[in-house]
Scaffold this motif. Structure first.
Motif, short mmCIF file in Angstrom:
data_model
loop_
_atom_site.label_atom_id
_atom_site.label_comp_id
_atom_site.label_asym_id
_atom_site.label_seq_id
_atom_site.Cartn_x
_atom_site.Cartn_y
_atom_site.Cartn_z
N ASN A 84 -10.43 -6.29 21.57
CA ASN A 84 -10.27 -4.83 21.66
C ASN A 84 -8.93 -4.45 22.29
OD1 ASN A 84 -12.73 -3.72 20.52
ND2 ASN A 84 -13.80 -4.60 22.27
N GLU A 90 -6.12 0.79 15.98
CA GLU A 90 -6.69 1.48 17.14
C GLU A 90 -8.06 2.06 16.84
OE1 GLU A 90 -3.96 4.40 18.46
OE2 GLU A 90 -2.44 2.94 19.12
N SER A 93 -13.17 -1.13 16.26
CA SER A 93 -13.83 -1.56 17.48
C SER A 93 -14.62 -2.83 17.21
CB SER A 93 -14.77 -0.46 18.00
OG SER A 93 -15.41 -0.87 19.19
N TYR A 163 -15.79 1.04 28.90
CA TYR A 163 -14.33 1.04 28.72
C TYR A 163 -13.69 -0.26 29.21
CZ TYR A 163 -15.20 6.02 28.09
OH TYR A 163 -15.69 7.23 27.65
N THR A 166 -14.18 -2.32 25.96
CA THR A 166 -13.72 -1.80 24.66
C THR A 166 -12.26 -1.37 24.67
OG1 THR A 166 -14.44 0.45 25.20
CG2 THR A 166 -16.04 -1.00 24.12
N ASN A 168 -11.06 1.53 25.21
CA ASN A 168 -10.95 2.78 24.46
C ASN A 168 -11.50 3.94 25.29
OD1 ASN A 168 -10.48 4.58 22.36
ND2 ASN A 168 -12.45 4.19 21.40
N PRO A 169 -10.74 4.43 26.30
CA PRO A 169 -9.36 4.06 26.65
C PRO A 169 -9.31 2.82 27.55
CG PRO A 169 -10.10 5.81 28.08
CD PRO A 169 -11.22 5.56 27.10
#
Length: 234
Positions: A84, A90, A93, A163, A166, A168-169
């Motif tokens: 990730n 972007e 996932s 997060y 992942t 993201n962010p």
């Protein structure tokens, strides 16, 4: 280069894992039947060489599969995070299953093959050993990463939620100071596992230079392959 037990009765050289002498059948050491999982994990942190030798000399390699699966699960999480963090798309996932395929499974395969090759290499240098012993101590050497899984992962969840895994962010954007501290701790524990990987080799050989060279090469190769499979091929 040898790592033998010398019989006090008949002076016969025996493999260091041997319980009774090949020559006169005298006992060479105390008998170790089973591995105590939690006691072994704890002792591996402050007395890794003697603990590794106990694992080698134990008759039953119990909990080795448990250790391998726990460490493999941690490597799956590491791979999951790397995939990730370095994702080219972007919007894409990755899942923990992807991490298991790129990290967990390769970890088990690489460590098993490495243990087999080390046993063959040791034999070429005159060190008698068994593949099952090498496999056992190498999987147990990832005790620090098991600690990270049990202790640090809940903290990561509490501070960053999904997060942390992942990106993201990125957790370094959400809480930069906390993310840096946790990353340093996890990196330290990972390097500690590398040190135990080397000391496990030393328990097999009793040769410092050889053990550092072989153990460092094996751990570096494992790290590089996992990183390549996770961060480069995604």
């Amino acid at each position: 280069m040898k790592n033998d037990l010398i019989c006090g009765n008949c002076k016969t050289e025996n493999p260091f894992y041997q319980l009774t002498c090949f020559g006169c059948k005298s006992y060479l050491r105390a008998r170790i039947v089973n591995i105590d999982f939690w006691d072994t994990l704890w002792k591996y942190l402050y007395s890794p060489v003697s603990t590794a030798r106990n694992i080698i000399q134990s008759e039953n390699k119990n909990f080795v599969l448990t250790s391998a699966l726990i460490a493999a699960f941690k490597f799956s999480i590491i791979s999951f995070m790397l995939m990730n963090a370095f994702a080219r798309d972007e919007n894409k996932s990755f899942t923990l299953l992807d991490g298991f395929i790129s990290g967990g499974i390769p970890f088990i395969i690489i460590v098993t093959i490495f243990a087999f090759l080390v046993t063959l290499l040791n034999k070429a240098f005159g060190i008698r050993g068994r593949v099952k012993d090498a496999i056992s101590i190498y999987f147990y050497s990832f005790v620090p990463l098991m600690m990270v899984l049990f202790i640090l992962t809940p903290i990561q969840f509490a501070l960053f939620g999904e997060y942390w895994f992942t990106f993201n962010p990125s957790p370094f954007i959400v809480k930069p100071q906390a993310a840096i501290v946790i990353f340093i701790i996890e990196l330290f524990m990972y390097l500690w596992s590398g040190l135990l990987f080397i000391t496990s080799t030393y328990a097999l050989t009793k040769n410092l230079i050889y053990s550092v060279s072989v153990g460092l090469f094996g751990f570096s190769l494992l790290s590089a392959l996992i990183f390549y499979l996770s961060a480069v091929i995604n």
